[in-house]
Design an enzyme around this catalytic site. Structure first.
Site, mmCIF file in Angstrom:
data_model
loop_
_atom_site.group_PDB
_atom_site.id
_atom_site.type_symbol
_atom_site.label_atom_id
_atom_site.label_comp_id
_atom_site.label_asym_id
_atom_site.label_seq_id
_atom_site.Cartn_x
_atom_site.Cartn_y
_atom_site.Cartn_z
ATOM 1 N N ILE A 125 72.960 49.481 0.011
ATOM 2 C CA ILE A 125 73.540 50.771 0.374
ATOM 3 C C ILE A 125 74.782 51.060 -0.456
ATOM 4 C CG2 ILE A 125 72.612 50.792 2.694
ATOM 5 C CD1 ILE A 125 75.291 49.622 3.668
ATOM 6 N N MET A 174 70.369 48.746 -9.445
ATOM 7 C CA MET A 174 70.947 50.091 -9.356
ATOM 8 C C MET A 174 72.259 50.074 -8.575
ATOM 9 S SD MET A 174 69.178 51.992 -11.234
ATOM 10 C CE MET A 174 69.853 53.579 -10.786
ATOM 11 N N LYS A 175 72.348 49.261 -7.541
ATOM 12 C CA LYS A 175 73.597 49.154 -6.774
ATOM 13 C C LYS A 175 74.708 48.602 -7.657
ATOM 14 C CE LYS A 175 76.675 48.761 -3.568
ATOM 15 N NZ LYS A 175 76.729 48.403 -2.204
ATOM 16 N N LEU A 176 74.394 47.597 -8.476
ATOM 17 C CA LEU A 176 75.404 47.043 -9.387
ATOM 18 C C LEU A 176 75.851 48.090 -10.403
ATOM 19 C CD1 LEU A 176 73.867 43.511 -9.955
ATOM 20 C CD2 LEU A 176 75.919 44.061 -8.641
#
Length: 187
Positions: A125, A174-176
């Site tokens: 998230i 993608m979160k990173l």
């Protein structure tokens, strides 16, 4: 594909408690919660979240489980440890790890789930606590798109931007990338 009749939520910390509250208020299905601390479960009981005494007890009652814990050690322990999610899972269940962990963790959990015919998604998230409270999180999902579509109605209770990023691990990538962009823009 069987209908999801009940869902579980493991990890009711700063983000998880608010996410679970939105889930139970909006999903129209029974929600069973588990955390090592009783306080968030006491608060969530007022919203209708049922309490599980252990991960195995929770897993015996749900078709899908959402996990939101602080990091890699906790995710590995909850998902892969003795008495954890994978050990307690049965064929046909769906495990969605919403923790922010290295992509390799998701791939390890997915491989263990596959051995038991359990589906897995990594779905970290983004956005702050207020977004968890308001149900406006950004959720980046890695895994099979058909599995995502089965749990999308539940993810939609927690976030306004639920996006499929590719195979298992890509949600974490993608979160990173999101974190790098946010960090760069704040400096």
């Amino acid at each position: 594909m069987s209908e999801i009749k009940a869902v579980g939520f493991i990890g009711l910390g700063v983000m998880g408690e608010a996410m679970c509250r939105n889930l139970v208020r909006k999903c129209g299905k029974p929600v069973i919660g588990f955390d090592v601390r009783p306080e968030p479960l006491d608060r969530l009981a007022k919203d209708g979240v049922k309490r599980a005494a252990s991960i195995p007890e929770l897993m015996s009652q749900v078709d899908a489980v959402f996990v939101c814990v602080p990091g890699e050690p906790e995710s590995r322990a909850v998902c892969l440890g003795k008495g954890g999610v994978v050990e307690s899972a049965h064929a046909g269940q769906i495990v969605v790890d919403m923790s922010t962990v290295p992509p390799a963790v998701g791939r390890d959990v997915a491989a263990a789930c596959a051995k038991k015919s359990v589906d897995f998604l990594d779905a970290p998230i983004a956005r702050a606590r207020f977004a968890a409270i308001e149900g406006t999180l950004c959720i980046m999902v890695g895994g099979d798109e058909a599995v995502l579509e089965r749990v999308r109605p539940f993810l939609d209770t927690m976030g306004t931007d639920v996006m499929h990023c590719g195979p298992v691990g890509t949600g974490q990538v993608m979160k990173l990338m999101n974190n790098m962009i946010v960090f760069e823009n704040l400096n």
